[in-house]
Scaffold this active site. Structure first.
Site, PDB file in Angstrom:
ATOM      1  CD  GLU A   1      -3.896   0.250   6.523  1.00 59.75           C
ATOM      2  OE1 GLU A   1      -4.645   0.121   5.545  1.00 59.75           O
ATOM      3  OE2 GLU A   1      -3.462   1.347   6.906  1.00 59.75           O
TER       4      GLU A   1
ATOM      5  CB  CYS B   1     -10.708  -4.888   6.748  1.00 63.63           C
ATOM      6  SG  CYS B   1     -10.514  -3.107   6.756  1.00 63.63           S
TER       7      CYS B   1
ATOM      8  CD  GLU C   1     -11.041 -11.000   7.604  1.00 66.42           C
ATOM      9  OE1 GLU C   1     -10.095 -11.582   7.032  1.00 66.42           O
ATOM     10  OE2 GLU C   1     -11.096  -9.760   7.720  1.00 66.42           O
TER      11      GLU C   1
ATOM     12  CE  LYS D   1      -0.315  -8.633  -6.593  1.00 63.90           C
ATOM     13  NZ  LYS D   1      -1.708  -9.131  -6.797  1.00 63.90           N
TER      14      LYS D   1
HETATM   15  P1  NAD Z   1      -5.052 -11.315   0.242  1.00 69.95           P
HETATM   16  O1  NAD Z   1      -4.124 -11.280   1.384  1.00 69.95           O
HETATM   17  O2  NAD Z   1      -5.467 -12.625  -0.305  1.00 69.95           O
HETATM   18  O3  NAD Z   1      -4.436 -10.535  -0.998  1.00 69.95           O
HETATM   19  C1  NAD Z   1      -4.033  -9.194  -0.907  1.00 69.95           C
HETATM   20  C2  NAD Z   1      -2.953  -8.924  -1.935  1.00 69.95           C
HETATM   21  O4  NAD Z   1      -1.785  -9.665  -1.597  1.00 69.95           O
HETATM   22  C3  NAD Z   1      -3.320  -9.321  -3.351  1.00 69.95           C
HETATM   23  O5  NAD Z   1      -2.837  -8.329  -4.221  1.00 69.95           O
HETATM   24  C4  NAD Z   1      -2.577 -10.625  -3.547  1.00 69.95           C
HETATM   25  O6  NAD Z   1      -2.273 -10.909  -4.884  1.00 69.95           O
HETATM   26  C5  NAD Z   1      -1.316 -10.346  -2.748  1.00 69.95           C
HETATM   27  N1  NAD Z   1      -0.600 -11.533  -2.276  1.00 69.95           N
HETATM   28  C6  NAD Z   1      -1.121 -12.729  -1.907  1.00 69.95           C
HETATM   29  N2  NAD Z   1      -0.130 -13.549  -1.481  1.00 69.95           N
HETATM   30  C7  NAD Z   1       1.027 -12.856  -1.586  1.00 69.95           C
HETATM   31  C8  NAD Z   1       2.386 -13.162  -1.307  1.00 69.95           C
HETATM   32  N3  NAD Z   1       2.757 -14.339  -0.812  1.00 69.95           N
HETATM   33  N4  NAD Z   1       3.314 -12.201  -1.537  1.00 69.95           N
HETATM   34  C9  NAD Z   1       2.955 -11.000  -2.010  1.00 69.95           C
HETATM   35  N5  NAD Z   1       1.689 -10.653  -2.310  1.00 69.95           N
HETATM   36  C10 NAD Z   1       0.734 -11.573  -2.092  1.00 69.95           C
HETATM   37  O7  NAD Z   1      -6.308 -10.440   0.662  1.00 69.95           O
HETATM   38  P2  NAD Z   1      -7.644 -10.199  -0.156  1.00 69.95           P
HETATM   39  O8  NAD Z   1      -8.402 -11.490  -0.197  1.00 69.95           O
HETATM   40  O9  NAD Z   1      -7.303  -9.505  -1.427  1.00 69.95           O
HETATM   41  O10 NAD Z   1      -8.415  -9.145   0.781  1.00 69.95           O
HETATM   42  C11 NAD Z   1      -9.226  -9.519   1.845  1.00 69.95           C
HETATM   43  C12 NAD Z   1      -8.450  -9.455   3.145  1.00 69.95           C
HETATM   44  O11 NAD Z   1      -7.897  -8.164   3.301  1.00 69.95           O
HETATM   45  C13 NAD Z   1      -9.313  -9.666   4.376  1.00 69.95           C
HETATM   46  O12 NAD Z   1      -8.599 -10.460   5.291  1.00 69.95           O
HETATM   47  C14 NAD Z   1      -9.475  -8.276   4.937  1.00 69.95           C
HETATM   48  O13 NAD Z   1      -9.731  -8.199   6.313  1.00 69.95           O
HETATM   49  C15 NAD Z   1      -8.163  -7.673   4.601  1.00 69.95           C
HETATM   50  N6  NAD Z   1      -8.269  -6.207   4.573  1.00 69.95           N
HETATM   51  C16 NAD Z   1      -7.729  -5.503   5.616  1.00 69.95           C
HETATM   52  C17 NAD Z   1      -7.848  -4.117   5.637  1.00 69.95           C
HETATM   53  C18 NAD Z   1      -7.320  -3.270   6.771  1.00 69.95           C
HETATM   54  O14 NAD Z   1      -7.276  -2.057   6.613  1.00 69.95           O
HETATM   55  N7  NAD Z   1      -6.929  -3.847   7.885  1.00 69.95           N
HETATM   56  C19 NAD Z   1      -8.478  -3.477   4.579  1.00 69.95           C
HETATM   57  C20 NAD Z   1      -9.015  -4.233   3.539  1.00 69.95           C
HETATM   58  C21 NAD Z   1      -8.887  -5.617   3.543  1.00 69.95           C
HETATM   59  O1  6OD Z   2     -10.861   4.249   5.205  1.00 65.66           O
HETATM   60  C1  6OD Z   2      -9.694   3.859   5.119  1.00 65.66           C
HETATM   61  O2  6OD Z   2      -8.740   4.629   5.050  1.00 65.66           O
HETATM   62  C2  6OD Z   2      -9.415   2.424   5.115  1.00 65.66           C
HETATM   63  N1  6OD Z   2      -8.133   2.071   5.094  1.00 65.66           N
HETATM   64  C3  6OD Z   2     -10.451   1.555   5.102  1.00 65.66           C
HETATM   65  C4  6OD Z   2     -10.309   0.152   5.126  1.00 65.66           C
HETATM   66  C5  6OD Z   2     -11.362  -0.638   4.869  1.00 65.66           C
HETATM   67  C6  6OD Z   2     -11.221  -2.049   4.849  1.00 65.66           C
HETATM   68  O3  6OD Z   2     -11.860  -2.819   4.152  1.00 65.66           O
END
Ligand code: NAD
Ligand code: 6OD
Length: 498
Positions: free
Chosen positions: A266, A300, A402, A190
């Site tokens: 993550e 992130c 964040e 998804k």
């Molecule tokens: P988000 O949590 O809003 O959405 C991520 C995904 O989850 C989307 O596909 C969304 O449609 C889905 N989603 C939302 N609510 C849901 C639910 N209740 N059930 C199932 N699916 C659901 O995140 P975003 O805004 O797309 O991305 C930004 C966030 O992601 C930031 O907090 C960032 O730090 C984090 N992030 C973390 C990492 C990591 O590796 N730790 C990497 C990239 C992004």
């Molecule tokens: O480099 C990667 O494998 C990874 N998971 C990066 C995540 C970046 C977050 O925005």
């Protein structure tokens, strides 16, 4: 029919479809949502929103694939297929690049160096890992003197639900799909509603190289009350791997509790950068500049809290200011573009609310703090200025939460222990970047920061064999190299009495 609308032509007539059981399908409900370009707000196309019926069909297709030809392939055959997937992504590099850039607005230079090559590499690395990781064996004594032999088999978890964010769409999706498939699972992906295109395009690649139908499925939609929730609640999903916000992780964990399904998370971060006076100054400015502003701050692992030793504080602030002001916003294909837009107007409103809060909390705005004046159609994009603050109390929401935008707060420190304490004073624990030329200090400080990933004199330098993930509220589990196998397989011990 092409599965992904191209950024030109009659956008309203174009649909991004779900990919289920090897076919591109529209939702039976006929429901669609808009995909708009963050650069200028133009309509890229309409996306078919999967309902419960489509999610169920995708999960069933994945289950059937496990029982079919996919389940019968050995590791070498699967690995060969994943190499072919990577090669086909590279052959269609420009298609992936255009689709990713249209959805995200990120500079072409960034997407062509990071997003798309990593999208391909994620298949090759895990194809190699699965071939080379042994399982354990133990001989044991038994009372009859004949003994027994134990050995472990790695078996796929089954159907894996993959829920992805929008900031590095192809990279983060394949980071999970690569190991999941290498381990013999089938997936239902998804993608984020903001970036549906490259996951869909990957369906064409899967078909082209002969990955059996049902192994890779894509359902489009939102979270609650939509495809995200339908997928994570579906009893046919054996494990869920998720990248996104911490609070979304909490909601998904509740869904996964039903049936005690495994999760790999993550999540968000509020990462610190620590710059010691003994650093290579120019490298530190460049590194923190990347960590704070790359991908318009939507990484992130990015740094929104910078702690700089007092002796170089003023000089550092001025140098980072110059770097931020040198990043020109512009069209992705323009070589002079240093920064793209945020992903959406909605996200920009969120980031701007923190820009306002910073001022209300008494920050000095060193640079930025608002929206740049953009020409022509770009006025309709979600552009924002890279922003630096000083002078905020550590209790400010701007320091604690964040933001996920191109911004950072810089605060001076006097002593190493103080810097460590400041860096650790957060509910998150994803990443840190430390800048020093003192080797002993580098090792000492790295060991004390409570994060999953600690970079010294670098940032976002990735070896895909290493453990990746967050501690505290930044995640559950580790992926990468052998650690991915731990999530995407079950170990089955076989005990043979001799
Ligand atoms: P988000 O949590 O809003 O959405 C991520 C995904 O989850 C989307 O596909 C969304 O449609 C889905 N989603 C939302 N609510 C849901 C639910 N209740 N059930 C199932 N699916 C659901 O995140 P975003 O805004 O797309 O991305 C930004 C966030 O992601 C930031 O907090 C960032 O730090 C984090 N992030 C973390 C990492 C990591 O590796 N730790 C990497 C990239 C992004
Ligand atoms: O480099 C990667 O494998 C990874 N998971 C990066 C995540 C970046 C977050 O925005």
């Amino acid at each position: 029919m092409s599965s992904v609308p191209r950024p030109t032509g009659d956008a309203a007539a174009l649909r991004t479809l779900n990919f289920i059981n090897g076919e591109f399908v529209a939702a039976r409900s006929g429901k669609t949502f808009e995909n708009r370009a963050p650069t200028d707000g133009r309509l890229i196309g309409l996306v078919s929103e999967a309902g419960e019926a489509e999610v169920d069909a995708a999960v069933r297709a994945a289950r059937a694939a496990l029982a079919g030809p996919w389940g019968g392939l050995d590791i070498a055959q699967r690995s060969e297929m994943l190499y072919a997937v990577a090669d086909e992504i590279n052959r269609r590099f420009d298609d992936f690049l255009q689709a990713e850039v249209a959805d995200t607005g990120k500079p072409l230079s960034l997407a062509s160096h990071i997003d798309i090559p990593r999208g391909a590499a994620n298949f090759k690395i895990f194809a190699d890992v699965v071939k080379n990781v042994p399982t354990e064996a133990f001989q044991m004594a038994t009372p009859d003197g004949k003994g027994a032999l134990n050995y472990a088999l790695r078996v796929p978890k089954g159907v894996v639900g993959v829920i992805c964010p929008w900031n590095l769409p192809l990279l983060l999706m394949t980071w999970k799909v690569g190991p999941a498939l290498a381990c013999g699972n089938a997936v239902v992906v998804k993608p984020s509603e903001e970036t549906p295109s490259t996951a869909t395009l990957l369906g064409e690649v899967m078909n082209k190289v002969g990955v059996p139908k049902g192994v890779y499925n894509v359902v489009h939609g939102f979270g609650p009350g939509s495809a995200g929730e339908f997928l994570t609640r579906h009893a046919g999903v054996d494990a869920i791997t998720f990248t996104g916000e911490t609070r979304t992780g909490t909601a998904i964990m509740k869904a996964a509790a039903e049936g005690t399904r495994a999760v790999s998370f993550e999540l968000g971060g509020k990462n610190a950068g620590i710059v010691f006076a003994d650093c290579d100054f120019d490298a530190a400015v460049e590194g923190i500049g990347r960590a704070a502003f790359a991908n318009c701050g939507q990484v992130c692992l990015g740094t929104e809290r910078v702690y700089v030793e007092l002796a170089i504080f003023e000089r550092f602030v001025q140098a980072l200011k110059a770097r931020a002001e040198g990043m020109k916003p512009g069209r992705p294909e323009d070589k002079a573009t240093g920064i793209g837009p945020l992903i959406s107007q909605e996200h920009r409103n969120k980031v701007l609310s923190y820009y306002k809060k910073a001022v209300a909390d008494g920050a000095t705005v060193v640079t930025g703090g608002g929206v740049p004046d953009m020409p022509g159609e770009l006025k309709n994009g979600s552009w924002i200025q890279p922003t630096i603050w000083t002078g905020l109390p550590e209790s400010s929401a701007v320091i604690r939460e964040e933001i996920f935008g191109p911004c950072c707060h810089i605060r001076p420190f006097d002593a190493e222990d103080e810097a460590v304490a400041l860096a650790n004073d957060t509910p998150y624990g994803l990443a840190t970047t430390i800048w020093t030329t003192n080797l002993a200090r580098a090792h000492r400080v790295a060991a004390k920061i409570d994060v999953g990933i600690c970079w010294v004199n670098s940032w976002f330098l990735r070896d895909l064999r290493t453990p990746f993930g967050g501690s505290k509220e930044s995640g559950i589990g580790r992926e990468g190299g052998v650690h991915s196998l731990e999530f995407y397989t079950e170990l089955r011990n076989v005990c043979i009495k001799l």
